[in-house]
Scaffold this motif. Structure first.
Motif, PDB file in Angstrom:
ATOM      1  N   ILE A   1     -39.743 -56.993 -21.500  1.00  0.00           N
ATOM      2  CA  ILE A   1     -38.933 -54.893 -22.486  1.00  0.00           C
ATOM      3  C   ILE A   1     -38.739 -55.780 -23.800  1.00  0.00           C
ATOM      4  O   ILE A   1     -38.945 -54.539 -24.906  1.00  0.00           O
ATOM      5  N   GLU A   2     -37.933 -56.571 -24.184  1.00  0.00           N
ATOM      6  CA  GLU A   2     -37.178 -56.650 -26.232  1.00  0.00           C
ATOM      7  C   GLU A   2     -37.296 -58.003 -26.128  1.00  0.00           C
ATOM      8  O   GLU A   2     -37.246 -59.810 -25.666  1.00  0.00           O
TER       9      GLU A   2
ATOM     10  N   THR B   1     -35.891 -60.323 -23.010  1.00  0.00           N
ATOM     11  CA  THR B   1     -34.801 -59.175 -22.539  1.00  0.00           C
ATOM     12  C   THR B   1     -36.332 -59.002 -20.898  1.00  0.00           C
ATOM     13  O   THR B   1     -36.928 -58.675 -21.863  1.00  0.00           O
ATOM     14  N   VAL B   2     -35.970 -58.963 -20.473  1.00  0.00           N
ATOM     15  CA  VAL B   2     -37.153 -58.621 -18.807  1.00  0.00           C
ATOM     16  C   VAL B   2     -36.829 -58.293 -17.664  1.00  0.00           C
ATOM     17  O   VAL B   2     -35.693 -57.861 -18.129  1.00  0.00           O
TER      18      VAL B   2
ATOM     19  N   VAL C   1     -36.511 -71.128 -17.985  1.00  0.00           N
ATOM     20  CA  VAL C   1     -34.840 -70.915 -17.009  1.00  0.00           C
ATOM     21  C   VAL C   1     -35.919 -69.560 -15.696  1.00  0.00           C
ATOM     22  O   VAL C   1     -36.594 -69.449 -16.267  1.00  0.00           O
ATOM     23  N   ILE C   2     -35.225 -70.571 -14.837  1.00  0.00           N
ATOM     24  CA  ILE C   2     -35.134 -70.084 -13.811  1.00  0.00           C
ATOM     25  C   ILE C   2     -34.582 -69.050 -13.153  1.00  0.00           C
ATOM     26  O   ILE C   2     -33.144 -68.263 -13.503  1.00  0.00           O
ATOM     27  N   SER C   3     -35.336 -67.577 -12.731  1.00  0.00           N
ATOM     28  CA  SER C   3     -34.443 -66.778 -12.072  1.00  0.00           C
ATOM     29  C   SER C   3     -33.197 -66.536 -11.026  1.00  0.00           C
ATOM     30  O   SER C   3     -32.529 -65.821 -11.380  1.00  0.00           O
ATOM     31  N   ASN C   4     -32.971 -68.073 -10.470  1.00  0.00           N
ATOM     32  CA  ASN C   4     -31.901 -68.187  -9.735  1.00  0.00           C
ATOM     33  C   ASN C   4     -30.407 -68.526 -11.476  1.00  0.00           C
ATOM     34  O   ASN C   4     -29.410 -69.215 -10.423  1.00  0.00           O
ATOM     35  N   GLY C   5     -31.022 -69.029 -11.880  1.00  0.00           N
ATOM     36  CA  GLY C   5     -29.616 -69.090 -13.115  1.00  0.00           C
ATOM     37  C   GLY C   5     -29.594 -70.428 -14.057  1.00  0.00           C
ATOM     38  O   GLY C   5     -29.478 -70.573 -14.718  1.00  0.00           O
TER      39      GLY C   5
ATOM     40  N   SER D   1     -31.140 -54.361 -13.932  1.00  0.00           N
ATOM     41  CA  SER D   1     -32.258 -54.550 -13.231  1.00  0.00           C
ATOM     42  C   SER D   1     -33.063 -55.544 -14.450  1.00  0.00           C
ATOM     43  O   SER D   1     -33.982 -55.800 -13.723  1.00  0.00           O
ATOM     44  N   THR D   2     -32.110 -55.906 -15.291  1.00  0.00           N
ATOM     45  CA  THR D   2     -32.336 -56.399 -16.270  1.00  0.00           C
ATOM     46  C   THR D   2     -31.914 -58.474 -16.910  1.00  0.00           C
ATOM     47  O   THR D   2     -31.056 -58.373 -16.013  1.00  0.00           O
TER      48      THR D   2
END
Length: 368
Positions: free
Chosen positions: A28-29, A47-48, A67-71, A88-89
């Motif tokens: 997104i940015e 920002t995704v 960076v993994i989506s689980n943090g 949601s971002t």
């Protein structure tokens, strides 16, 4: 051992990305350009949208942090990150600690979608030193001085300007030069020409983009009244006399020459007037004499020889011609002398020896 675990985790992350690239997510940015000072921390945000699995930060084209989506994330110093989820971002903040001048370059955020790669540039600048070479300025009133400000070890070369009592000084009053130094740094020097009337504070400032405000250094310029000493007074008097006396002498010579010329011209003018006056008087006298001569008392028909012959023939004793006053009588020669002279053959004078007696002044005489 720890380093091996980190690389093992990074490898597993890459395998996960390859198996589930997350094509449904998007950036997104992306990160924004950053300009920071050497030794500070550089920060970039990416920002995704929802649905992403792996986010990778690349530095100079090389992956430095994953960076993994689980943090969880995998990376090595000086790279680190902080994650912030909002709805949601998700935003990943990349931090690069203790950046150096050689760290300047491209920073990229990627979610394994070539169309959604976002990048920015990191610019690292160096805040060098700034100083005024001479900090002691005590000058005379109306004396022009030069103040030199020196900037050493800057990257890039700084913009140098001056202020007087917090008021900007025109750039026409100073000259600035720049030169490359060592290790990719630059040096600068600015020379200010100032003619203060009163005591002032002079400030030299140097600015680069990474500085929130320009670096500055200030010096006080003290102006004092010049006290004239006895030697200075004597010197001034000597200079004045040396300049004034020749001028006065020249003026006196010119004045004397003018007076002589004026007097000479006046004398010539008076002489000419006197000559003209004498000529005029002479003409007037001649005119008056001519007028008197022709006043009407003359007998233009008078001939003394004829009168003398007539008198002899008539026996009248001739009168000796002369001019005499009213109380004088004409002198009469004796008749015998007149006749004697005639008969003895003497020639009588053709004209009287004196002025003839006016007919009106001939008195009565007796006959012989």
């Amino acid at each position: 051992m720890g380093r091996c675990l980190k690389w093992t985790g990074l490898t597993l992350s890459l395998l996960t990305i390859l198996s589930d690239p997350g094509f449904g997510a998007s950036i997104i940015e992306g990160p924004q350009n950053q300009t920071v000072l050497v030794g500070s921390i550089a920060r970039f945000n990416c920002t995704v949208s929802e649905g992403w699995n792996v986010l990778i930060w690349l530095f100079h084209g090389d992956p430095k942090l994953t960076v993994i989506s689980n943090g969880t994330f995998y990376g090595s110093p000086p790279f680190s990150q902080k994650g912030h989820a909002s709805g949601s971002t998700f935003t990943s903040e990349l931090m690069i600690a203790d950046v150096q001048l050689t760290d300047s370059g491209q920073v990229r955020c990627s979610i394994q979608n070539d169309q959604n790669n976002m990048y920015a540039y990191l610019s690292v600048q160096v805040n060098g030193s700034l100083s005024i070479k001479d900090n002691n300025f005590s000058v005379k009133e109306n004396q022009t001085i030069e103040i030199v400000c020196e900037a050493l070890g800057w990257a890039p070369a700084p913009y140098i300007f001056w202020m007087e009592n917090n008021m900007s000084i025109s750039n026409s009053n100073y000259i600035t030069s720049q030169s490359p130094g060592s290790n990719g740094l630059y040096n600068g020097e600015s020379t200010l020409r100032l003619t203060p009337m009163t005591s002032v504070n002079v400030t030299c400032l140097a600015a680069i983009v990474a500085l929130p405000r320009p670096q500055s250094t200030t010096v006080a310029v003290i102006v004092y009244q010049h006290e004239k000493s006895g030697n200075d007074d004597a010197r001034i008097r000597t200079i004045i006399l040396a300049v004034v006396l020749p001028i006065v002498a020249i003026l006196l010579v010119i004045l004397i020459i003018l007076l002589i010329v004026c007097c000479k011209r006046k004398k010539e003018s008076d002489y000419q007037k006197e000559v003209k006056k004498n000529i005029a008087e002479t003409k007037t006298s001649n005119r008056n004499l001519e007028t008197i001569t022709r006043s009407g008392n003359e007998n233009y028909g008078y001939n003394p020889e004829e009168m003398y012959d007539t008198i002899q023939m008539r026996g009248i004793v001739p009168v000796s011609p002369s001019i005499y006053g009213s109380n004088q009588d004409a002198y009469l020669k004796p008749p015998s002398e007149v006749l004697y002279n005639r008969y003895n053959g003497e020639a009588l004078p053709s004209r009287p020896t004196t002025y003839p007696v006016h007919p009106r002044k001939i008195r009565n005489v007796t006959h012989v």
